[in-house]
Design a protein around this motif. Structure first.
Motif, PDB file in Angstrom:
ATOM      1  N   UNK A   1      36.418  40.971   7.159  1.00 14.21           N
ATOM      2  CA  UNK A   1      35.338  41.393   6.286  1.00 14.21           C
ATOM      3  C   UNK A   1      34.578  40.133   5.888  1.00 14.21           C
ATOM      4  N   UNK A   2      33.244  40.182   5.998  1.00 19.33           N
ATOM      5  CA  UNK A   2      32.410  39.007   5.740  1.00 19.33           C
ATOM      6  C   UNK A   2      31.408  39.287   4.632  1.00 19.33           C
ATOM      7  N   UNK A   3      31.133  38.277   3.821  1.00 22.39           N
ATOM      8  CA  UNK A   3      29.958  38.292   2.957  1.00 22.39           C
ATOM      9  C   UNK A   3      28.934  37.446   3.683  1.00 22.39           C
ATOM     10  N   UNK A   4      27.826  38.078   4.064  1.00 21.02           N
ATOM     11  CA  UNK A   4      26.797  37.393   4.843  1.00 21.02           C
ATOM     12  C   UNK A   4      25.431  37.648   4.221  1.00 21.02           C
ATOM     13  N   UNK A   5      24.455  36.883   4.666  1.00 25.35           N
ATOM     14  CA  UNK A   5      23.075  37.118   4.275  1.00 25.35           C
ATOM     15  C   UNK A   5      22.215  36.851   5.493  1.00 25.35           C
ATOM     16  N   UNK A   6      21.639  37.910   6.055  1.00 28.24           N
ATOM     17  CA  UNK A   6      20.823  37.778   7.261  1.00 28.24           C
ATOM     18  C   UNK A   6      19.331  37.859   6.959  1.00 28.24           C
ATOM     19  N   UNK A   7      18.974  37.857   5.669  1.00 31.37           N
ATOM     20  CA  UNK A   7      17.548  37.870   5.329  1.00 31.37           C
ATOM     21  C   UNK A   7      16.884  36.634   5.899  1.00 31.37           C
ATOM     22  N   UNK A   8      15.694  36.812   6.423  1.00 32.43           N
ATOM     23  CA  UNK A   8      14.989  35.675   7.025  1.00 32.43           C
ATOM     24  C   UNK A   8      14.222  34.870   5.991  1.00 32.43           C
ATOM     25  N   UNK A   9      14.037  35.409   4.811  1.00 30.19           N
ATOM     26  CA  UNK A   9      13.262  34.724   3.785  1.00 30.19           C
ATOM     27  C   UNK A   9      14.066  34.601   2.502  1.00 30.19           C
ATOM     28  N   UNK A  10      13.662  33.643   1.684  1.00 26.88           N
ATOM     29  CA  UNK A  10      14.224  33.532   0.352  1.00 26.88           C
ATOM     30  C   UNK A  10      15.452  32.649   0.278  1.00 26.88           C
ATOM     31  N   UNK A  11      15.825  32.372  -0.947  1.00 25.21           N
ATOM     32  CA  UNK A  11      16.973  31.532  -1.252  1.00 25.21           C
ATOM     33  C   UNK A  11      18.257  32.321  -1.020  1.00 25.21           C
ATOM     34  N   UNK A  12      19.244  31.685  -0.414  1.00 28.37           N
ATOM     35  CA  UNK A  12      20.521  32.336  -0.130  1.00 28.37           C
ATOM     36  C   UNK A  12      21.643  31.507  -0.751  1.00 28.37           C
ATOM     37  N   UNK A  13      22.340  32.085  -1.685  1.00 28.40           N
ATOM     38  CA  UNK A  13      23.459  31.388  -2.330  1.00 28.40           C
ATOM     39  C   UNK A  13      24.520  31.011  -1.301  1.00 28.40           C
ATOM     40  N   UNK A  14      24.769  31.879  -0.348  1.00 27.21           N
ATOM     41  CA  UNK A  14      25.817  31.648   0.649  1.00 27.21           C
ATOM     42  C   UNK A  14      25.550  30.378   1.462  1.00 27.21           C
ATOM     43  N   UNK A  15      24.284  29.947   1.536  1.00 24.97           N
ATOM     44  CA  UNK A  15      23.920  28.740   2.274  1.00 24.97           C
ATOM     45  C   UNK A  15      23.984  27.481   1.424  1.00 24.97           C
ATOM     46  N   UNK A  16      24.207  27.622   0.134  1.00 21.61           N
ATOM     47  CA  UNK A  16      24.269  26.487  -0.782  1.00 21.61           C
ATOM     48  C   UNK A  16      25.692  26.375  -1.326  1.00 21.61           C
ATOM     49  N   UNK A  17      26.516  25.576  -0.649  1.00 23.99           N
ATOM     50  CA  UNK A  17      27.935  25.526  -0.961  1.00 23.99           C
ATOM     51  C   UNK A  17      28.201  25.137  -2.417  1.00 23.99           C
ATOM     52  N   UNK A  18      27.435  24.195  -2.949  1.00 12.58           N
ATOM     53  CA  UNK A  18      27.652  23.763  -4.333  1.00 12.58           C
ATOM     54  C   UNK A  18      27.483  24.898  -5.324  1.00 12.58           C
ATOM     55  N   UNK A  19      26.403  25.645  -5.193  1.00 13.40           N
ATOM     56  CA  UNK A  19      26.153  26.782  -6.089  1.00 13.40           C
ATOM     57  C   UNK A  19      27.188  27.873  -5.847  1.00 13.40           C
ATOM     58  N   UNK A  20      27.489  28.141  -4.592  1.00 14.00           N
ATOM     59  CA  UNK A  20      28.497  29.141  -4.241  1.00 14.00           C
ATOM     60  C   UNK A  20      29.831  28.824  -4.904  1.00 14.00           C
TER      61      UNK A  20
ATOM     62  N   UNK B   1      44.277  37.241  -2.597  1.00 15.10           N
ATOM     63  CA  UNK B   1      42.833  37.196  -2.383  1.00 15.10           C
ATOM     64  C   UNK B   1      42.419  35.787  -2.003  1.00 15.10           C
ATOM     65  N   UNK B   2      42.162  35.583  -0.722  1.00 13.65           N
ATOM     66  CA  UNK B   2      41.680  34.294  -0.230  1.00 13.65           C
ATOM     67  C   UNK B   2      40.441  34.525   0.608  1.00 13.65           C
ATOM     68  N   UNK B   3      39.369  33.819   0.249  1.00  9.48           N
ATOM     69  CA  UNK B   3      38.123  33.855   1.003  1.00  9.48           C
ATOM     70  C   UNK B   3      37.976  32.543   1.755  1.00  9.48           C
ATOM     71  N   UNK B   4      37.664  32.624   3.018  1.00  9.07           N
ATOM     72  CA  UNK B   4      37.424  31.436   3.825  1.00  9.07           C
ATOM     73  C   UNK B   4      35.920  31.258   3.964  1.00  9.07           C
ATOM     74  N   UNK B   5      35.479  29.992   3.976  1.00  6.76           N
ATOM     75  CA  UNK B   5      34.051  29.703   4.093  1.00  6.76           C
ATOM     76  C   UNK B   5      33.795  28.966   5.393  1.00  6.76           C
ATOM     77  N   UNK B   6      32.938  29.564   6.239  1.00  9.10           N
ATOM     78  CA  UNK B   6      32.526  28.894   7.471  1.00  9.10           C
ATOM     79  C   UNK B   6      31.223  29.518   7.957  1.00  9.10           C
ATOM     80  N   UNK B   7      30.404  28.698   8.580  1.00  8.89           N
ATOM     81  CA  UNK B   7      29.139  29.154   9.167  1.00  8.89           C
ATOM     82  C   UNK B   7      28.300  29.971   8.185  1.00  8.89           C
ATOM     83  N   UNK B   8      28.202  29.489   6.965  1.00  2.00           N
ATOM     84  CA  UNK B   8      27.403  30.148   5.918  1.00  2.00           C
ATOM     85  C   UNK B   8      27.811  31.598   5.672  1.00  2.00           C
ATOM     86  N   UNK B   9      29.097  31.844   5.729  1.00  2.00           N
ATOM     87  CA  UNK B   9      29.603  33.158   5.340  1.00  2.00           C
ATOM     88  C   UNK B   9      30.974  32.994   4.715  1.00  2.00           C
ATOM     89  N   UNK B  10      31.302  33.921   3.858  1.00  2.00           N
ATOM     90  CA  UNK B  10      32.653  34.016   3.297  1.00  2.00           C
ATOM     91  C   UNK B  10      33.341  35.146   4.043  1.00  2.00           C
TER      92      UNK B  10
END
Length: 149
Positions: free
Chosen positions: A5-24, A53-62
């Motif tokens: 199961x992944x938390x992803x963001x495929x929107x082409x526009x806008x700010x994405x928290x998943x892409x900002x590791x510090x904020x995430x 509950x363990x989430x792994x972070x890689x390739x801009x997804x949890x």
């Protein structure tokens, strides 16, 4: 065997928290009570509330390897908290609105159609490939006989 199961963001526009590791990291630690850990170049967030509950972070997804309904619900809550178009997607390409309601997101539709088309073609060739070759050779032979007769 697990269920990815992944938390992803495929929107082409806008700010994405998943892409900002510090904020995430700040959000997961402060809002959702996760602890950041790194092991063998693998970034992960472990829940203080539930050690399973363990989430792994890689390739801009949890992502998580889980079938735990409570954990999937927690992942939905995290994606909704981001409020930036992030979503939870399961192994089969389904996006979770809730644990009991899923849909196929437009961004995943083309990929899924291609996978289905390719699997049908592979299945057809596996099942009927030998017969198809025999038919083609027979047609070639009959065509050559017709031409040279």
């Amino acid at each position: 065997m697990g269920y990815h199961v992944h938390i992803i963001n495929t929107n082409s526009k806008g700010y994405k928290i998943i892409n900002n590791f510090g904020v995430l990291r700040v959000i997961l630690e402060n809002r959702f009570n996760f602890i950041y850990r790194e092991s063998n170049n693998t970034s992960m967030f472990c829940s203080n509330d539930d050690e399973d509950f363990t989430l792994f972070y890689s390739d801009n997804s949890l992502w998580a390897n889980t079938t735990n309904d409570r954990f999937i619900i927690k992942m939905i809550e995290i994606a909704e908290y981001f409020d930036d178009g992030s979503r939870v997607r399961g192994d089969h390409g389904e996006t979770f609105r809730s644990l009991s309601e899923t849909y196929i997101h437009n961004d995943d539709m083309e990929e899924m159609i291609n996978e289905v088309d390719q699997s049908h073609i592979k299945h057809f060739l596996y099942r009927y490939g030998g017969l198809l070759i025999i038919v083609l050779i027979s047609l070639l032979i009959h065509t050559l006989i017709y031409i040279f007769d």
